[in-house]
Scaffold this motif. Sequence first.
Motif, PDB file in Angstrom:
ATOM      1  N   UNK A  27      16.465  53.198  47.329  1.00 13.46           N
ATOM      2  CA  UNK A  27      17.179  54.399  46.210  1.00 13.46           C
ATOM      3  C   UNK A  27      16.799  56.031  46.535  1.00 13.46           C
ATOM      4  N   UNK A  28      15.834  56.499  46.445  1.00 17.23           N
ATOM      5  CA  UNK A  28      15.677  57.437  47.420  1.00 17.23           C
ATOM      6  C   UNK A  28      15.980  58.483  48.251  1.00 17.23           C
ATOM      7  N   UNK A  29      16.473  57.386  49.446  1.00 12.56           N
ATOM      8  CA  UNK A  29      17.411  58.247  50.118  1.00 12.56           C
ATOM      9  C   UNK A  29      18.448  58.110  49.614  1.00 12.56           C
ATOM     10  N   UNK A  30      19.489  56.584  49.382  1.00  9.92           N
ATOM     11  CA  UNK A  30      20.203  57.466  48.524  1.00  9.92           C
ATOM     12  C   UNK A  30      20.425  58.349  47.584  1.00  9.92           C
ATOM     13  N   UNK A  31      19.979  59.222  46.436  1.00  7.94           N
ATOM     14  CA  UNK A  31      19.280  59.503  45.545  1.00  7.94           C
ATOM     15  C   UNK A  31      19.523  60.874  47.132  1.00  7.94           C
ATOM     16  N   UNK A  32      19.174  61.348  47.509  1.00 12.20           N
ATOM     17  CA  UNK A  32      18.419  62.608  48.220  1.00 12.20           C
ATOM     18  C   UNK A  32      19.829  62.663  49.200  1.00 12.20           C
ATOM     19  N   UNK A  33      20.587  61.099  49.440  1.00 11.02           N
ATOM     20  CA  UNK A  33      21.923  61.974  50.021  1.00 11.02           C
ATOM     21  C   UNK A  33      23.137  61.743  49.010  1.00 11.02           C
ATOM     22  N   UNK A  34      23.255  61.570  48.092  1.00 12.02           N
ATOM     23  CA  UNK A  34      23.922  62.089  47.096  1.00 12.02           C
ATOM     24  C   UNK A  34      23.628  63.431  46.741  1.00 12.02           C
ATOM     25  N   UNK A  48      15.551  64.742  57.080  1.00 10.17           N
ATOM     26  CA  UNK A  48      13.880  65.069  57.509  1.00 10.17           C
ATOM     27  C   UNK A  48      13.124  64.008  56.511  1.00 10.17           C
ATOM     28  N   UNK A  49      13.096  64.306  55.458  1.00 10.24           N
ATOM     29  CA  UNK A  49      11.811  64.274  54.297  1.00 10.24           C
ATOM     30  C   UNK A  49      12.314  62.425  53.918  1.00 10.24           C
ATOM     31  N   UNK A  50      12.926  62.059  53.801  1.00  2.00           N
ATOM     32  CA  UNK A  50      13.142  60.166  54.447  1.00  2.00           C
ATOM     33  C   UNK A  50      12.575  59.961  55.486  1.00  2.00           C
ATOM     34  N   UNK A  51      13.203  60.720  56.363  1.00  2.00           N
ATOM     35  CA  UNK A  51      12.709  60.011  57.461  1.00  2.00           C
ATOM     36  C   UNK A  51      10.656  60.231  57.376  1.00  2.00           C
ATOM     37  N   UNK A  52      10.063  61.305  57.849  1.00  2.00           N
ATOM     38  CA  UNK A  52       8.993  61.590  56.490  1.00  2.00           C
ATOM     39  C   UNK A  52       8.040  60.529  56.018  1.00  2.00           C
ATOM     40  N   UNK A  53       8.710  60.724  55.211  1.00  2.00           N
ATOM     41  CA  UNK A  53       8.279  59.297  53.878  1.00  2.00           C
ATOM     42  C   UNK A  53       8.518  59.010  54.006  1.00  2.00           C
ATOM     43  N   UNK A 136      16.730  54.272  60.342  1.00  2.00           N
ATOM     44  CA  UNK A 136      17.232  53.744  58.231  1.00  2.00           C
ATOM     45  C   UNK A 136      16.870  55.185  57.468  1.00  2.00           C
ATOM     46  N   UNK A 137      16.467  56.012  58.030  1.00  2.00           N
ATOM     47  CA  UNK A 137      16.957  57.397  56.886  1.00  2.00           C
ATOM     48  C   UNK A 137      18.868  58.014  57.407  1.00  2.00           C
ATOM     49  N   UNK A 138      18.209  57.920  58.018  1.00  2.00           N
ATOM     50  CA  UNK A 138      19.720  58.380  58.376  1.00  2.00           C
ATOM     51  C   UNK A 138      21.415  57.294  57.466  1.00  2.00           C
ATOM     52  N   UNK A 139      20.803  55.497  57.615  1.00  2.00           N
ATOM     53  CA  UNK A 139      21.933  54.830  57.393  1.00  2.00           C
ATOM     54  C   UNK A 139      21.827  55.120  55.405  1.00  2.00           C
ATOM     55  N   UNK A 140      21.304  55.213  55.195  1.00  2.00           N
ATOM     56  CA  UNK A 140      20.551  55.224  53.857  1.00  2.00           C
ATOM     57  C   UNK A 140      20.543  56.525  53.084  1.00  2.00           C
ATOM     58  N   UNK A 141      20.423  58.033  53.479  1.00  2.00           N
ATOM     59  CA  UNK A 141      20.977  59.156  53.322  1.00  2.00           C
ATOM     60  C   UNK A 141      22.417  59.189  53.471  1.00  2.00           C
ATOM     61  N   UNK A 142      22.899  59.236  54.707  1.00  2.00           N
ATOM     62  CA  UNK A 142      25.174  58.426  55.088  1.00  2.00           C
ATOM     63  C   UNK A 142      24.874  57.757  53.517  1.00  2.00           C
ATOM     64  N   UNK A 143      24.834  56.533  53.276  1.00  2.00           N
ATOM     65  CA  UNK A 143      25.093  55.986  52.269  1.00  2.00           C
ATOM     66  C   UNK A 143      24.942  57.043  50.877  1.00  2.00           C
TER      67      UNK A 143
END
Length: 191
Positions: A27-34, A48-53, A136-143
């Motif tokens: 949800x945090x990665x999706x939130x960031x992508x939005x 980058x931040x989602x990947x690092x986390x 994972x970061x690319x998928x969920x940020x893209x979502x």
Amino acid sequence: MIDLLHYLVERFGLVAVFAGCLAEGESAAIFGGFFAHQQVFAVWHTVAVAFAGAFLGDTALFLAGRRFADHPRVLALRARPGFSHAHGLVERHPNIFILTNRFIYGLRMVGGVAAGLSSVPVARFLALNAASALVWACIFVSLGYFFGAGAEHLIGDALVKHQRLLIGVGLAVAVMAIGLWLGHRYLRTRH
């Protein structure tokens, strides 16, 4: 109040995405992508931040399993339902398990510790964990980015910043609520 909320999201939003991704943070990665779609954050910063986390969170769990096998918190994770299954999977199929563990809801924490207790070498874990965290970061940020595009398409691109912020917060809360509900439902069917 809205101005303060907007300031906080602009100022500390990526920190929140990072902190959310340290744990089970879809949800945090999706939130960031939005918010990347709304141009509050840069897309590559968000990835980058989602990947690092995600990478650091799973690495910490792996190291906890490796270094603190007898610590009460690690013992508590080992007592969770599914731990023995996860440990067996990581021993039989280490590469596949490490690459897919973060995508299986509710298994990420247990899976990280199970990988740490396994015979997987640290270097192999780090390489596979990095590849998995990046995907994972690319998928969920893209979502999240595409949720933003969908919301803009449905509501119109005449949204002002404050309305975008409220929609983003609403979407983040909805995604978290749905995730919690699905996780609770899944756990109830398993018992």
